[in-house]
Design a protein around this motif. Sequence first.
Motif, mmCIF file in Angstrom:
data_model
loop_
_atom_site.group_PDB
_atom_site.id
_atom_site.type_symbol
_atom_site.label_atom_id
_atom_site.label_comp_id
_atom_site.label_asym_id
_atom_site.label_seq_id
_atom_site.Cartn_x
_atom_site.Cartn_y
_atom_site.Cartn_z
ATOM 1 N N CYS A 107 0.831 -1.214 0.000
ATOM 2 C CA CYS A 107 0.000 0.000 0.000
ATOM 3 C C CYS A 107 0.861 1.258 0.000
ATOM 4 O O CYS A 107 0.564 2.230 -0.711
ATOM 5 C CB CYS A 107 -0.941 -0.007 1.200
ATOM 6 S SG CYS A 107 -2.240 -1.255 1.131
ATOM 7 N N GLY A 108 1.929 1.247 0.797
ATOM 8 C CA GLY A 108 2.815 2.404 0.848
ATOM 9 C C GLY A 108 3.491 2.657 -0.486
ATOM 10 O O GLY A 108 3.605 3.810 -0.937
ATOM 11 N N PHE A 123 -4.632 4.966 15.005
ATOM 12 C CA PHE A 123 -5.852 4.156 14.874
ATOM 13 C C PHE A 123 -5.576 2.670 14.647
ATOM 14 O O PHE A 123 -6.482 1.852 14.782
ATOM 15 C CB PHE A 123 -6.709 4.703 13.728
ATOM 16 C CG PHE A 123 -7.204 6.092 13.967
ATOM 17 C CD1 PHE A 123 -8.189 6.333 14.915
ATOM 18 C CD2 PHE A 123 -6.672 7.167 13.279
ATOM 19 C CE1 PHE A 123 -8.644 7.622 15.135
ATOM 20 C CE2 PHE A 123 -7.119 8.459 13.496
ATOM 21 C CZ PHE A 123 -8.104 8.691 14.438
ATOM 22 N N LYS A 124 -4.337 2.340 14.234
ATOM 23 C CA LYS A 124 -3.926 0.937 14.074
ATOM 24 C C LYS A 124 -4.892 0.142 13.191
ATOM 25 O O LYS A 124 -5.464 -0.867 13.599
ATOM 26 C CB LYS A 124 -3.798 0.273 15.445
ATOM 27 C CG LYS A 124 -2.669 0.831 16.288
ATOM 28 C CD LYS A 124 -2.580 0.123 17.623
ATOM 29 C CE LYS A 124 -1.317 0.547 18.381
ATOM 30 N NZ LYS A 124 -1.237 1.979 18.617
ATOM 31 N N TRP A 173 -8.147 -3.789 6.235
ATOM 32 C CA TRP A 173 -8.634 -2.402 6.348
ATOM 33 C C TRP A 173 -7.483 -1.390 6.364
ATOM 34 O O TRP A 173 -7.711 -0.203 6.545
ATOM 35 C CB TRP A 173 -9.470 -2.227 7.622
ATOM 36 C CG TRP A 173 -10.379 -3.371 7.936
ATOM 37 C CD1 TRP A 173 -10.455 -4.075 9.105
ATOM 38 C CD2 TRP A 173 -11.351 -3.951 7.073
ATOM 39 N NE1 TRP A 173 -11.401 -5.056 9.041
ATOM 40 C CE2 TRP A 173 -11.977 -5.010 7.792
ATOM 41 C CE3 TRP A 173 -11.769 -3.714 5.763
ATOM 42 C CZ2 TRP A 173 -12.986 -5.801 7.244
ATOM 43 C CZ3 TRP A 173 -12.772 -4.512 5.224
ATOM 44 C CH2 TRP A 173 -13.356 -5.525 5.955
ATOM 45 N N HIS A 174 -6.261 -1.826 6.155
ATOM 46 C CA HIS A 174 -5.096 -0.950 6.313
ATOM 47 C C HIS A 174 -5.145 0.261 5.372
ATOM 48 O O HIS A 174 -4.805 1.378 5.758
ATOM 49 C CB HIS A 174 -3.809 -1.746 6.061
ATOM 50 C CG HIS A 174 -2.575 -0.894 6.070
ATOM 51 N ND1 HIS A 174 -2.018 -0.396 7.232
ATOM 52 C CD2 HIS A 174 -1.794 -0.429 5.054
ATOM 53 C CE1 HIS A 174 -0.944 0.326 6.935
ATOM 54 N NE2 HIS A 174 -0.793 0.313 5.629
ATOM 55 N N ASN A 194 -7.687 -4.261 0.136
ATOM 56 C CA ASN A 194 -6.839 -3.074 0.209
ATOM 57 C C ASN A 194 -6.652 -2.435 -1.163
ATOM 58 O O ASN A 194 -6.660 -1.207 -1.295
ATOM 59 C CB ASN A 194 -5.479 -3.428 0.815
ATOM 60 C CG ASN A 194 -5.517 -3.494 2.331
ATOM 61 O OD1 ASN A 194 -5.577 -2.485 3.020
ATOM 62 N ND2 ASN A 194 -5.500 -4.717 2.867
ATOM 63 N N LEU A 195 -6.462 -3.275 -2.178
ATOM 64 C CA LEU A 195 -6.300 -2.746 -3.529
ATOM 65 C C LEU A 195 -7.586 -2.086 -4.013
ATOM 66 O O LEU A 195 -7.554 -1.039 -4.670
ATOM 67 C CB LEU A 195 -5.889 -3.867 -4.484
ATOM 68 C CG LEU A 195 -4.495 -4.465 -4.269
ATOM 69 C CD1 LEU A 195 -4.249 -5.598 -5.250
ATOM 70 C CD2 LEU A 195 -3.423 -3.401 -4.392
ATOM 71 N N ILE A 196 -8.722 -2.709 -3.695
ATOM 72 C CA ILE A 196 -10.010 -2.111 -4.074
ATOM 73 C C ILE A 196 -10.177 -0.753 -3.389
ATOM 74 O O ILE A 196 -10.595 0.230 -4.005
ATOM 75 C CB ILE A 196 -11.162 -3.058 -3.712
ATOM 76 C CG1 ILE A 196 -11.096 -4.328 -4.565
ATOM 77 C CG2 ILE A 196 -12.514 -2.357 -3.894
ATOM 78 C CD1 ILE A 196 -12.110 -5.386 -4.175
ATOM 79 N N THR A 197 -9.840 -0.700 -2.103
ATOM 80 C CA THR A 197 -9.934 0.557 -1.363
ATOM 81 C C THR A 197 -9.009 1.612 -1.972
ATOM 82 O O THR A 197 -9.383 2.784 -2.115
ATOM 83 C CB THR A 197 -9.559 0.341 0.114
ATOM 84 O OG1 THR A 197 -10.428 -0.634 0.683
ATOM 85 C CG2 THR A 197 -9.672 1.636 0.898
#
Length: 388
Positions: A19-20, A77-78, A83-84, A154-157
């Motif tokens: 994600c980063g 929020f961890k 959900w990252h 995560n990719l969808i988000t």
Amino acid sequence: MNYNNPSSIRTARVIAIVCGSLFCIFSYLYIWKVQGGILGMAQHVLSNGLTVYFPPVGAGIITILLLFLQMLLNRIFKLQREWHCISYYPSFFTLAMISSVASTAYTHFQFGYWIWLYPAGLVAFLFVVSFFKHLSTTFDVRAGGVIIRTLIPNLITFIVLAIICMWLSDTNEVAHDQYAIEYSLSKRDVDSALEIGNKSKATNPEITALRIYSLQKKDLLGEKLFMYPQKYGADGMLLNLADSVRMIFPPMRLYKELGAYPRYANESAVEFLELLNKSEQARQPMAEQYLLCAYLLDRNLDKFVEKLKVVYHFNEDSVIKLPRYYQEALVLYQHNHPGKINYKNSIQEANYEDYRRMVKSSAISQVSKNRSKVDFGNTYWWYYDTVK
């Protein structure tokens, strides 16, 4: 899922790295390639011309700051596992705000609807975080393939957040083109300036004036003037001196090359150029071409022909090769004023007859009308008959 076992820790690390990396790539390229012009123009205006924005460096700095924002919020929020990527919500939202607000800086810097939208967006983020933190994980580590199954949401988000960011951002084509043209001219790269947005019909007075200046620098003003949109008549040829601070390409350079500055604000282009051409001491050769084209843009063919005779020593026996649009203007003038001049140009005469026939047929057929614009839309005849 047990967040303390080695498999869970490895999964979390992989998700964070993926994600980063995706965010850094998207943010850097989006700021540099898409929004670089807008941000550069905003920095130049807000610093009163004291600083210059360097897109690759600026994109890197902003991306790093947005990444730090995500890291800070995620530490608070961890948000874990599937959900990252939600922790990137404020970073995407901030990126959209920066580019949208920056796009107004050239005319009037203001936050506009972002005054309420940005706080509302952050409040919405708190509700979203609260909701997803209380959702239990849907994957069992013992089932295997947990990294892939965790990565997909995560990719969808990420894709959804990127789309929202681009939708909220300002991608004003004209503002981007203007900055790019100014930047090219400030580097004296005239060829690049003429290529930017050359297929687009969208323009503004500044872009029009900058293109006309660029054409003159390449000695192509009379040859290619009407290949670009001309919506402002002769007044679209000049820049406003009041914009000297906010423009990367200073209008003072244009007037210095013409040979003088306007006497007062809002002086018409034709009035300024006519007065300038009367002064042998101040006038530069560039000013003569500007005045000829100003007459064309204002559809004043009588003065155009009169000035053309002086500049090119044009007469009935002249064999000098004139620029394309000067030829077309002479053919039109000769048809509108039979007997006043005897200009012989068989090629342009034939083209004009084709134009007149197609214009007559276009009054009957929409297909012919569209065809006439395709075939003759960049001629002076089309401009003279259609542009008001």
